[in-house]
Design an enzyme around this catalytic site. Structure first.
Site, PDB file in Angstrom:
ATOM      1  N   ASN A 210     -36.401 -13.182   4.269  1.00  0.00           N
ATOM      2  CA  ASN A 210     -37.202 -13.231   5.388  1.00  0.00           C
ATOM      3  C   ASN A 210     -37.062 -12.009   6.203  1.00  0.00           C
ATOM      4  O   ASN A 210     -36.425 -11.009   5.855  1.00  0.00           O
ATOM      5  CB  ASN A 210     -36.583 -14.482   6.166  1.00  0.00           C
ATOM      6  CG  ASN A 210     -35.033 -14.142   6.533  1.00  0.00           C
ATOM      7  OD1 ASN A 210     -34.629 -13.409   7.261  1.00  0.00           O
ATOM      8  ND2 ASN A 210     -34.098 -15.180   5.961  1.00  0.00           N
ATOM      9  N   LYS A 288     -37.348  -9.926 -16.210  1.00  0.00           N
ATOM     10  CA  LYS A 288     -38.653  -9.873 -15.347  1.00  0.00           C
ATOM     11  C   LYS A 288     -39.814 -10.778 -15.907  1.00  0.00           C
ATOM     12  O   LYS A 288     -39.951 -10.799 -16.949  1.00  0.00           O
ATOM     13  CB  LYS A 288     -39.222  -8.393 -15.300  1.00  0.00           C
ATOM     14  CG  LYS A 288     -40.536  -8.218 -14.094  1.00  0.00           C
ATOM     15  CD  LYS A 288     -40.884  -6.799 -13.908  1.00  0.00           C
ATOM     16  CE  LYS A 288     -42.140  -6.976 -13.125  1.00  0.00           C
ATOM     17  NZ  LYS A 288     -43.010  -5.900 -13.506  1.00  0.00           N
ATOM     18  N   PRO A 304     -26.114 -23.953   0.344  1.00  0.00           N
ATOM     19  CA  PRO A 304     -25.193 -24.590   1.216  1.00  0.00           C
ATOM     20  C   PRO A 304     -25.579 -24.137   2.588  1.00  0.00           C
ATOM     21  O   PRO A 304     -26.082 -22.726   2.767  1.00  0.00           O
ATOM     22  CB  PRO A 304     -23.923 -23.997   0.574  1.00  0.00           C
ATOM     23  CG  PRO A 304     -24.505 -22.562   0.110  1.00  0.00           C
ATOM     24  CD  PRO A 304     -25.568 -22.878  -0.532  1.00  0.00           C
ATOM     25  N   ILE A 306     -23.906 -22.696   5.611  1.00  0.00           N
ATOM     26  CA  ILE A 306     -22.724 -21.883   5.732  1.00  0.00           C
ATOM     27  C   ILE A 306     -21.946 -22.271   7.088  1.00  0.00           C
ATOM     28  O   ILE A 306     -20.719 -22.424   7.239  1.00  0.00           O
ATOM     29  CB  ILE A 306     -22.899 -20.259   5.799  1.00  0.00           C
ATOM     30  CG1 ILE A 306     -23.330 -19.675   4.372  1.00  0.00           C
ATOM     31  CG2 ILE A 306     -21.613 -19.662   5.807  1.00  0.00           C
ATOM     32  CD1 ILE A 306     -24.100 -18.604   4.294  1.00  0.00           C
ATOM     33  N   PHE A 324     -26.273 -19.576  15.733  1.00  0.00           N
ATOM     34  CA  PHE A 324     -27.590 -19.193  16.326  1.00  0.00           C
ATOM     35  C   PHE A 324     -28.860 -19.954  15.894  1.00  0.00           C
ATOM     36  O   PHE A 324     -28.618 -20.578  14.648  1.00  0.00           O
ATOM     37  CB  PHE A 324     -27.912 -17.618  15.788  1.00  0.00           C
ATOM     38  CG  PHE A 324     -27.395 -16.652  16.709  1.00  0.00           C
ATOM     39  CD1 PHE A 324     -25.891 -16.653  17.004  1.00  0.00           C
ATOM     40  CD2 PHE A 324     -28.112 -16.014  17.458  1.00  0.00           C
ATOM     41  CE1 PHE A 324     -25.459 -15.584  17.832  1.00  0.00           C
ATOM     42  CE2 PHE A 324     -27.501 -14.909  18.435  1.00  0.00           C
ATOM     43  CZ  PHE A 324     -26.191 -14.802  18.630  1.00  0.00           C
ATOM     44  N   LYS A 338     -28.981 -29.340  17.001  1.00  0.00           N
ATOM     45  CA  LYS A 338     -28.132 -28.576  15.974  1.00  0.00           C
ATOM     46  C   LYS A 338     -26.518 -28.526  16.100  1.00  0.00           C
ATOM     47  O   LYS A 338     -26.030 -28.193  15.283  1.00  0.00           O
ATOM     48  CB  LYS A 338     -28.900 -27.332  16.038  1.00  0.00           C
ATOM     49  CG  LYS A 338     -28.887 -26.502  14.723  1.00  0.00           C
ATOM     50  CD  LYS A 338     -29.736 -25.305  14.770  1.00  0.00           C
ATOM     51  CE  LYS A 338     -31.281 -26.021  14.094  1.00  0.00           C
ATOM     52  NZ  LYS A 338     -32.519 -24.840  14.028  1.00  0.00           N
ATOM     53  N   LYS A 342     -24.339 -29.530  12.937  1.00  0.00           N
ATOM     54  CA  LYS A 342     -23.673 -28.575  12.320  1.00  0.00           C
ATOM     55  C   LYS A 342     -22.125 -28.550  12.764  1.00  0.00           C
ATOM     56  O   LYS A 342     -21.288 -27.920  12.120  1.00  0.00           O
ATOM     57  CB  LYS A 342     -24.166 -27.202  12.681  1.00  0.00           C
ATOM     58  CG  LYS A 342     -25.877 -27.144  12.683  1.00  0.00           C
ATOM     59  CD  LYS A 342     -26.010 -25.847  11.547  1.00  0.00           C
ATOM     60  CE  LYS A 342     -27.465 -25.896  11.088  1.00  0.00           C
ATOM     61  NZ  LYS A 342     -27.700 -25.072  10.060  1.00  0.00           N
TER      62      LYS A 342
HETATM   63  O1  C5P Z   1     -30.672 -24.881  10.536  1.00  0.00           O
HETATM   64  P1  C5P Z   1     -30.984 -23.535  11.142  1.00  0.00           P
HETATM   65  O2  C5P Z   1     -31.164 -22.572   9.946  1.00  0.00           O
HETATM   66  O3  C5P Z   1     -31.927 -23.368  12.148  1.00  0.00           O
HETATM   67  O4  C5P Z   1     -29.353 -23.099  11.593  1.00  0.00           O
HETATM   68  C1  C5P Z   1     -29.265 -21.977  11.845  1.00  0.00           C
HETATM   69  C2  C5P Z   1     -27.824 -21.177  12.103  1.00  0.00           C
HETATM   70  O5  C5P Z   1     -27.028 -21.943  10.940  1.00  0.00           O
HETATM   71  C3  C5P Z   1     -27.680 -19.998  12.257  1.00  0.00           C
HETATM   72  O6  C5P Z   1     -26.196 -19.839  12.962  1.00  0.00           O
HETATM   73  C4  C5P Z   1     -27.219 -19.618  10.843  1.00  0.00           C
HETATM   74  O7  C5P Z   1     -26.530 -18.301  10.632  1.00  0.00           O
HETATM   75  C5  C5P Z   1     -26.644 -21.006  10.358  1.00  0.00           C
HETATM   76  N1  C5P Z   1     -27.006 -21.415   8.845  1.00  0.00           N
HETATM   77  C6  C5P Z   1     -26.176 -21.089   7.958  1.00  0.00           C
HETATM   78  N2  C5P Z   1     -26.251 -21.500   6.711  1.00  0.00           N
HETATM   79  C7  C5P Z   1     -27.717 -21.927   6.354  1.00  0.00           C
HETATM   80  C8  C5P Z   1     -28.471 -22.038   7.246  1.00  0.00           C
HETATM   81  C9  C5P Z   1     -28.391 -21.853   8.383  1.00  0.00           C
HETATM   82  O8  C5P Z   1     -25.040 -20.812   8.096  1.00  0.00           O
HETATM   83  N3  C5P Z   1     -27.743 -22.212   4.895  1.00  0.00           N
END
Ligand code: C5P
Length: 397
Positions: A210, A288, A304, A306, A324, A338, A342
């Protein structure tokens, strides 16, 4: 000296208030952040606008301003800076501070702060020599308040003697001396920060990714290190120099990022800024892939989370976990959802629909906690980082 060092500057009433403008200029030139508070008396001599423009930060005036309190309440304000400076300190402000009055923003902040206070008195010579003022000054010194000046010389009122506010350069030097000896608020704290995108391989030369630049996360790591924290920065691939004072762990994929985060624990706080890829190809080819004609499909599996993993209850959970969230609509409601989903303590929601936020220099954030949301004005990413680091320091204090 870096912008992570900050001063809360209370500008009291008196003609010497004009010198406060020069003081702000000197502090900013040295990279010290300044948050001005203008008393009612001070506002008779200088404008909030002049102070705000020179400080590059909003001047606070009213104690019960709904707008200001929504941004940052007066208790947090009193603790956010490394040092509180009162210049000029009028006879009235000195009297109120010496007696513990709290009838405006300046005096309330002086009572609520846990930081060192430095005053630069300014008043007529007879007032300065009056036993009541002498008593009040002695009391403040006994309370641990530092005094710089006043100087002796010709006064605006035509008299001569001690009472003139010390020149801005001398106050500036007194401030520098105090900032250098001030203990750093995050000393002995370990903070884990994630930043950047992740790259999820499709084959040895292709990946899913991204547009995250990593700027905000790197700025946060630098700001936390400035406040004395030991910082472990787990970063996806970005084109940025390692931030000063942070220990950098480079990773590519989400699974590597999770492993590196777990390995970095224990930590007092975790700030998860990385734009982790939600999905990865179910298999990464070890050669490749050949060009295929229409209809090629990459099979994806979920990565996962994180943030959720680090925020999950357990003996290794950091005391403060900050996530974030990049949002384009219903910022606060989505961020609050969120936060719950989370299990983290704060969500810093950024409005990526605003021009120049994604990958740019500025950020427009709302800090959401279980208590509600606080929208910050649009700021440079380095300033968002400095303020957030101060907030984290206050929460861990
Ligand atoms: O669910 P979303 O991607 O919007 O959540 C954003 C937050 O979750 C950010 O703090 C991002 O670093 C964290 N995140 C993560 N692992 C993922 C997806 C998002 O730590 N697989």
């Amino acid at each position: 000296m870096s912008a992570a060092r900050s001063v809360l500057l209370i500008v009291g009433g008196g003609i010497a208030a004009y010198k406060a403008l020069e003081l702000v200029r000197l502090l900013r030139k040295a990279g010290i952040a300044v948050t001005p508070i203008l008393t009612e008396g001070g506002a008779q001599f200088v404008t909030a606008m002049s102070l705000s423009v020179l400080a590059g930060a909003k001047t606070r005036q009213a104690l019960c301003s709904q707008e200001d309190e929504a941004e940052i309440d007066h208790i947090a304000l009193s603790r956010a800076a490394d040092l509180v400076v009162v210049a000029p300190a009028s006879a009235n402000l000195i009297a109120k501070a010496a007696n513990g009055h709290a009838d405006d923003l300046a005096t309330t902040v002086l009572l609520a702060t846990d930081k060192a206070v430095l005053m630069a008195p300014a008043m007529n010579v007879r007032m300065w020599q009056h036993p009541a003022v002498r008593r009040n000054v002695e009391r403040l010194i006994a309370d641990g308040v530092g005094m710089v000046g006043p100087d002796e010389g010709e006064m605006a009122c035509g008299e001569y003697g001690p009472g003139r506010m010390t020149e801005p350069q001398a106050i500036f030097e007194a401030i520098l001396a105090r900032l250098e000896t001030a203990p750093k608020p995050l000393a002995r704290r370990h903070v884990l920060v994630t930043a950047g995108p992740t790259h999820e391989p499709i084959d040895p030369v292709r990946y899913l990714a991204n547009r995250s630049s990593g700027r905000q996360g790197y700025a946060i790591a630098a700001a936390l290190a400035e406040l004395g924290a030991a910082v472990t920065l787990v970063s996806g691939p970005v084109a940025l120099d390692p931030p000063k004072g942070a220990s950098l762990v480079r990773v590519e994929t989400a699974r590597q990022m999770l492993d590196a985060c777990r390995a970095a624990l224990p930590a007092d706080a975790a700030v998860m800024v990385a734009a982790v890829a939600d999905w990865r190809p179910s298999v990464a080819a070890d050669h490749k892939l050949k060009k295929v004609t229409a209809g090629a499909v990459v099979d994806l599996v979920e990565n996962p989370d994180i943030l959720a993993a680090i925020a999950a209850p357990g003996p290794q959970r950091p005391r403060l976990v900050v996530g974030f969230a990049a949002e384009t609509q219903d910022l606060q409601a989505n961020a609050a959802a969120k936060l719950r989903a989370k299990g983290c303590d704060w969500i810093v929601a950024n409005d990526v629909s605003q021009e120049g936020v994604m990958g740019g220099e500025d950020n427009s954030v709302t800090v959401v906690t279980a208590q509600g949301g606080e929208a910050w004005p649009r700021l440079a990413k380095t300033q968002v980082a400095a303020q957030l680091a101060q907030r984290i320091a206050a929460a861990l204090a």
